[in-house]
Design a protein around this motif. Sequence first.
Motif: not given
Length: 429
Positions: A256-266, A271-280
């Motif tokens: 989550s910290e990495r996701a927050a840092a990426i979201a703060a970038l211009p 990244p062209e495809l932001p990470l999303h993940a799912l667990q079943i």
Amino acid sequence: MQWQNRKGTERKRKLDNHNRAVAATRRAQLQIAAATKRAVGPTSVWQRRELLQLLAAAPLWSSLALAAPTDAPVAAAPPSENGDLTTVARLLAGLPASSNDPALMRILQSPAWHDHQRASAAGAAKLTRRLRAMNQWQALHLDRAAGGTLVYPFSGPDFVNAYALFPQRDAYIFFSLEEPGELPQLAAMNDGDVAKTLEDLRLALNDLVHLNFFITPNMKENVRESSLHGVAPVLLAMMALMNLQIDRVTALDLWSERAAAIAALPADKQPELPLHALQIDFHRPKHGRTQKLIYLSLDVSDRQLRYYPEFITWLRGFTAPAVLLKSASYLLHGGGFEQVRNFVLNRASVVVQDDTGLPYRMLADGGWKIDLHGRYEQPVELFKKRYQDDLAAAFAKANGDTVPFPFGYNWRSNGNSFVIVARRERTAT
């Protein structure tokens, strides 16, 4: 659980940008699709798709073919002990089910679902025969010990092959370009939306059922740009077809910290495809042991992994995994995926692949014990430069047994598949 809405314009822009990053692979897959269309002959998957579209377009209010089926009734599975996830999965798969939810029972009794059940029957029967052959083959040639992890790079939503070849693993780690999406809220849909969702699911499964691999451009059309909005419905349907019970579906918030840092970038630096993940989480009724599938939507090229340096470290946390590489567009043969390739070479305990996975020379020179099954053939026209002389020579000396199921791009109706099984002879580091 709360699902994020990812249909905004900014998300669409990023996905459009991603298409440029993988343009070469997209063009390659389109040519594979064209070659496959020519290969499968007059009863091609494309013609099957047209028939399904015509069937789904029939008016749902018709008093004719869309009435309740007149076939002998099939016993329904009991309601899921953990809510209605298993019921939803079986409904998506066109299988009989029961539910305490009146809204789900309404769908199960609807003309749209009976239409879906009929249209899915032939594909389900074909898949069942293939799974029977795969089960017999893997019992003879692969380790059936329980536990451990299977890692499946470039997987798409191909749960069927992963579970058929490695049914006893504790965890299944998939990573691919397609978004996980979310569970379809079938109980809240009107009849027209239900019919559309079920039709789109049939189209999404067609390539796997008839060819045993997913074609990337078709996945874009049949999953991302359809009413499914991701692979979650496809995964659940395949689990139901394999008689698995669904315990839990969770959206994962990795790093989550990495996701927050990426979201703060211009925007142009993200990244062209932001990470999303799912667990079943799921289990087999007769065994009860919980297993889990973790699906990551992530571009794992070296260029894009600079945004997610935690990924390879996280992957290395799964000790001595099995690795499945299949219909992988020869991505590990080039120089753009060295981090993933090095992970497989350095960490895997066993690799099961076709010729599109690791180059044979890397396995032969790396101290692996290699078993070759089936008959090696010239790659499809698009990848004819990927012919491996050393692999051909090795197959010429192999036992020449038959692989009784389609595996890889080069499969034809005569069943000439081949599988490479490489076992590490020293402990993975």
